[in-house]
Design an enzyme around this catalytic site. Structure first.
Site, PDB file in Angstrom:
ATOM      1  N   LYS A   1       0.983  -1.045  -0.002  1.00 51.10           N
ATOM      2  CA  LYS A   1       0.059   0.094   0.097  1.00 51.10           C
ATOM      3  C   LYS A   1       0.805   1.026  -0.013  1.00 51.10           C
ATOM      4  O   LYS A   1       2.005   1.388   0.652  1.00 51.10           O
ATOM      5  CB  LYS A   1      -0.730  -0.077   1.237  1.00 51.10           C
ATOM      6  CG  LYS A   1      -1.983   1.000   1.344  1.00 51.10           C
ATOM      7  CD  LYS A   1      -2.657   0.951   2.650  1.00 51.10           C
ATOM      8  CE  LYS A   1      -3.646   1.944   2.788  1.00 51.10           C
ATOM      9  NZ  LYS A   1      -4.434   2.165   4.155  1.00 51.10           N
TER      10      LYS A   1
ATOM     11  N   SER B   1      -9.227   2.100   3.680  1.00 51.75           N
ATOM     12  CA  SER B   1      -8.321   2.853   2.901  1.00 51.75           C
ATOM     13  C   SER B   1      -7.463   1.957   2.126  1.00 51.75           C
ATOM     14  O   SER B   1      -6.766   2.583   1.237  1.00 51.75           O
ATOM     15  CB  SER B   1      -7.606   3.749   3.668  1.00 51.75           C
ATOM     16  OG  SER B   1      -6.764   3.333   4.608  1.00 51.75           O
TER      17      SER B   1
ATOM     18  N   SER C   1      -9.366  -0.231   7.767  1.00 52.12           N
ATOM     19  CA  SER C   1      -8.742  -0.191   6.640  1.00 52.12           C
ATOM     20  C   SER C   1      -8.375  -1.275   5.696  1.00 52.12           C
ATOM     21  O   SER C   1      -8.066  -1.048   4.559  1.00 52.12           O
ATOM     22  CB  SER C   1      -7.827   1.078   6.379  1.00 52.12           C
ATOM     23  OG  SER C   1      -8.341   2.354   6.823  1.00 52.12           O
TER      24      SER C   1
END
Length: 462
Positions: A80, A156, A180
């Protein structure tokens, strides 16, 4: 090649050992898959093809000699774009970060994977600074759901979830400050674990403080356990990191759920309105746990909704992460982020400390709850994936993403391990079941999830 992208990390490693295929062939397949899915779902901010193939070639030679660096050598992984990856800019979904920099350091979890020979495919999308439960940003645009591109992938860690779901690498590193990894896992139909806080070190420290965790996102619990065995190791850069885990997560998977005391809370005592289809899928999965020998009781933890306290902690963190920006840079921020930064900047120290008090009390109550119950089971989310590009479902009346994530953020406040397990479909969209255990009992969460995997509980139902 397409068949290779459907294999778990465990199956890839078995193939490497048997000489059925090698890391180079697997990496090429994963890169090709990433390029194929990018126009539809927008999972990546950048692919690192040359570096990935170079690392795969070196790994393949190690396997040829019979000298792999251990589990995960040659397995494709995505990272990420919140976490540092040496040699690649980490822009965190923001146009306020200059990509021209040294970028010469790995985050602890990335460093552990590099040491073990993993192959880094690329950086996955995030909302700006990871601030919300869906994935769209001024820098990289909207990330979409692998089941239906008109819907959100969640966030996220939305890019990571979409990549895993569509075969662009079996393993992903995500971050979770309020759900997330679990939110996008539930929306995209994959597995994700938010470990006990400190089990996986984090550096640089998150502006959101001890709400922020690093966790694995995979197709199943077995792969997540392999990944945890690699990344759950202390790092001197994180002063809050826990000591080494007492044993291997992968080796502890086989214990099953027989005899475990499981509390099932379908709506946190009526506080949450859950879509009937979601509720039905989750209830059937809980019945499967009972059929596997768990003692299941329908009961609720003593949880008054801590959303206002969470907002104080979260908004203050957002204000801190953007505190150095000038007026012109602030105008380039996601409007929603800009708004919560203003709110966070107005909070007093007393308000912040009052939120810490709420958090501590919540942790105490959950600690007592787990003296009676080994696991708490809830839906991961009360809804399925909604319109892409929106922070909240249309017509929901919610103002912020926390309105539709009431099952996830409380367990960031308590620092407990929590996972989302894919357990079915509603109108073709995935549903997740959340497993929560006491702090430091990540092994129980993984065991229970693996038991559901072994029992054949998949997304084929509903």
């Amino acid at each position: 090649m397409s068949e290779l992208t459907e294999l778990t990390a465990a199956r890839l490693l078995d193939g490497y050992r048997k000489g059925e295929f090698g890391p180079v062939e697997v990496t090429r397949a994963a890169l090709r898959r990433a390029e194929e899915i990018q126009p539809d779902v927008n999972a990546f901010v950048r692919l690192l093809a040359d570096d990935a193939l170079q690392r795969a070639a070196v790994s393949e030679e190690r396997w040829r000699r019979g000298e792999p660096l251990g589990p995960l050598d040659g397995v494709p992984v995505t990272v990420k774009d919140i976490l540092l990856l040496r040699g690649a800019p980490t822009l965190k979904g923001s146009r306020t970060i200059d990509p021209a920099g040294r970028w010469d350091e790995d985050a602890p979890s990335v460093a552990r994977l590099r040491e073990r020979g993993a192959v880094f495919l690329g950086k996955t999308t995030t909302p700006e600074f990871g601030w919300k439960g869906v994935t769209d940003s001024p820098l990289s645009g909207v990330t979409r759901n692998p089941r239906d591109p008109s819907r959100t992938a969640g966030g996220s860690s939305g890019g990571a979830a979409a990549a895993v779901a569509l075969g662009a690498g079996p393993l992903a590193l995500g971050t979770d400050g309020g759900g997330s990894v679990r939110i996008p896992a539930a929306f995209c139909g994959i597995f994700a674990l938010k470990p006990t806080y400190g089990r996986v070190p984090l550096y640089p420290a998150s502006a959101f403080g001890t709400l922020a965790h690093v966790g694995p996102m995979t197709r199943d619990a077995a792969d997540a356990a392999l990944l945890m065995d690699a990344i759950a190791a202390p790092d001197s850069r994180d002063w809050s990191a826990l000591p080494p885990a007492p044993g291997s997560f992968a080796e502890a998977l086989g214990g099953g759920v027989r005899g475990l005391r499981v509390a099932f809370s379908s709506s946190l005592g009526g506080q949450v309105r859950v879509d009937p289809g979601v509720a039905g899928v989750v209830r059937r999965a809980v019945e499967r746990l009972a059929g596997l020998g768990a003692y299941v009781e329908e009961t609720d933890p003593d949880l008054a909704d801590p959303v206002e306290a969470f907002h104080a902690l979260w908004f203050a963190g957002a204000a801190r992460v953007t505190r150095h920006l000038g007026r012109e840079q602030r105008e380039r921020l996601d409007p929603g982020l800009r708004e919560i930064c203003r709110e966070g900047g107005r909070l007093s120290a007393q308000t912040y400390l009052a939120a810490v008090d709420v958090r501590m009390d919540l942790g105490r109550r959950m600690g007592r709850f787990h003296e009676t119950y080994d696991l708490l089971v809830t839906p991961t989310l009360p809804v399925t994936a909604f319109e892409a590009g929106a922070e909240v479902p249309r017509g929901s009346g919610h103002r912020r993403w926390t309105g539709w994530t009431p099952f996830t953020y409380p367990f960031n406040m308590t620092q407990q391990p929590a996972a989302s397990v894919p357990v079915g479909l509603v109108d073709g969209l995935p549903v997740g079941l959340q497993l929560v255990a006491a702090r430091h009992r990540d092994d129980l969460v993984l065991r229970a999830a693996h038991a559901l995997d072994e029992a054949g509980l998949t997304l084929s139902g509903s």
